[in-house]
Design a protein around this motif. Structure first.
Motif, PDB file in Angstrom:
ATOM      1  N   LYS A 128       0.804  -1.218   0.000  1.00 23.26           N
ATOM      2  CA  LYS A 128       0.000   0.000   0.000  1.00 23.26           C
ATOM      3  C   LYS A 128       0.843   1.276   0.000  1.00 23.26           C
ATOM      4  O   LYS A 128       0.563   2.204  -0.768  1.00 23.26           O
ATOM      5  CB  LYS A 128      -0.949  -0.020   1.200  1.00 23.26           C
ATOM      6  N   GLU A 132       0.472   3.945  -3.014  1.00 23.68           N
ATOM      7  CA  GLU A 132      -0.051   5.285  -2.741  1.00 23.68           C
ATOM      8  C   GLU A 132       0.898   6.370  -3.230  1.00 23.68           C
ATOM      9  O   GLU A 132       0.458   7.355  -3.837  1.00 23.68           O
ATOM     10  CB  GLU A 132      -0.316   5.437  -1.238  1.00 23.68           C
ATOM     11  N   GLN A 135       0.923   6.452  -7.138  1.00 24.49           N
ATOM     12  CA  GLN A 135      -0.263   7.107  -7.678  1.00 24.49           C
ATOM     13  C   GLN A 135      -0.229   8.614  -7.429  1.00 24.49           C
ATOM     14  O   GLN A 135      -0.706   9.407  -8.239  1.00 24.49           O
ATOM     15  CB  GLN A 135      -1.526   6.499  -7.060  1.00 24.49           C
ATOM     16  N   LYS A 136       0.341   9.026  -6.293  1.00 21.93           N
ATOM     17  CA  LYS A 136       0.457  10.448  -5.985  1.00 21.93           C
ATOM     18  C   LYS A 136       1.336  11.148  -7.030  1.00 21.93           C
ATOM     19  O   LYS A 136       1.029  12.265  -7.480  1.00 21.93           O
ATOM     20  CB  LYS A 136       1.054  10.626  -4.586  1.00 21.93           C
TER      21      LYS A 136
END
Length: 298
Positions: A128, A132, A135-136
């Motif tokens: 995760k 995350e 994707q940021k």
């Protein structure tokens, strides 16, 4: 890892979560669980292969010797595993296969090939925190430009040394890369000029920029450069920056968010992988493993 899944299926054996190499040039002590979602990996492949986190204690206690260790020849067919590996596994109960890169033949039957793809493209999902942050960075690139180019730039010293090519750095480059090349005792001497004529040398950052401009990408295009340590540093990158001033890297986009990942080259590569996977255009300067897997996914 995907080949290990297939081999476990061939042997009808339980697969222990693979141990990753901590001693290579990259010297990254990340374990499987630091990079991939272990629970997802186990559950996604549950109908294909039984996977456990470690060898159960009852087996370890019952063994009068450490687990038998062997190295399988490169690109071995399924028959080799059934004839040579399975009898040892049946006799010893636990078997460790070391240096497991390219140890399974490419030409295997369709069902095994499908399993290889399920493992490679679906069962291996990043943790995760990696997902995350990746994707940021994608969101930050798209906030600046409707479309962006991701350039996977393999131009690290070890990679250049391994190629045997010459990149115009004079005696300094020849000496530095020559010393690194000695780490691989089995490498033979190659003719750098001949390698370049045959198209076997990775493109320099400048050559990548020239190629993109020749393909019609204007200098206002946004590019994300996915890379490790660039040989020659900023001086090597400058010609690409000059051709494409809208030039970004994970270090530039992530700022403080990247700090927890900095000691771990594998996790940094995973973040780059996500951005490359989500980019509008993907370009690479060499046809290595990451580039091939990205091409397959895209």
């Amino acid at each position: 890892i995907s080949d290990a899944v297939v081999v476990a299926r061939i042997l009808n054996a339980t697969l222990v979560i693979p141990e990753l190499d901590h001693r290579s040039y990259w010297k990254d002590d990340s374990d499987f669980a630091n990079i991939f979602d272990v629970n997802w990996f186990i559950s996604y492949l549950a109908k294909d292969v039984t996977i456990v986190r470690r060898v159960p204690d009852k087996f370890m206690r019952s063994m009068d010797k450490p687990p038998y260790t062997m190295r399988v020849p490169r690109k071995s067919p399924p028959e080799y595993y059934l004839d040579q590996v399975l009898p040892i596994l049946q006799r010893r109960s636990v078997l460790q296969l070391t240096k497991f890169d390219y140890r399974l033949a490419n030409n295997i039957d369709d069902e095994l090939q499908k399993l290889r793809c399920r493992a490679n493209y679906h069962a291996l999902r990043f943790t995760k925190p990696i997902q995350e942050l990746g994707q940021k960075l994608v969101t930050r690139m798209h906030a600046m430009a409707n479309r962006f180019i991701a350039v996977h730039l393999r131009f690290e010293p070890d990679m250049l040394a391994f190629s045997g090519c010459y990149f115009g750095g004079g005696d300094k480059e020849r000496n530095e890369l020559g010393e690194i090349r000695k780490r691989w005792e089995t490498l033979t001497d190659v003719d750098a000029d001949e390698e370049r004529r045959r198209g076997r040398c990775p493109l320099t950052p400048h050559e990548v920029g020239l190629m993109l401009r020749a393909l019609g990408f204007a200098n206002d295009s946004y590019i994300y450069v996915a890379s490790g340590e660039i040989y020659g540093g900023e001086e090597t990158l400058r010609p690409l920056r000059d051709l494409f001033p809208n030039f970004y890297t994970k270090e530039m986009l992530a700022n403080e968010d990247l700090k927890p990942f900095l000691p771990f080259s594998s996790r940094l590569a995973a973040i780059d992988y996500i951005v490359c996977d989500e980019s509008d255009v993907f370009v690479t300067n060499n046809n290595g493993n990451m580039a091939k897997i990205l091409a397959g996914r895209r």
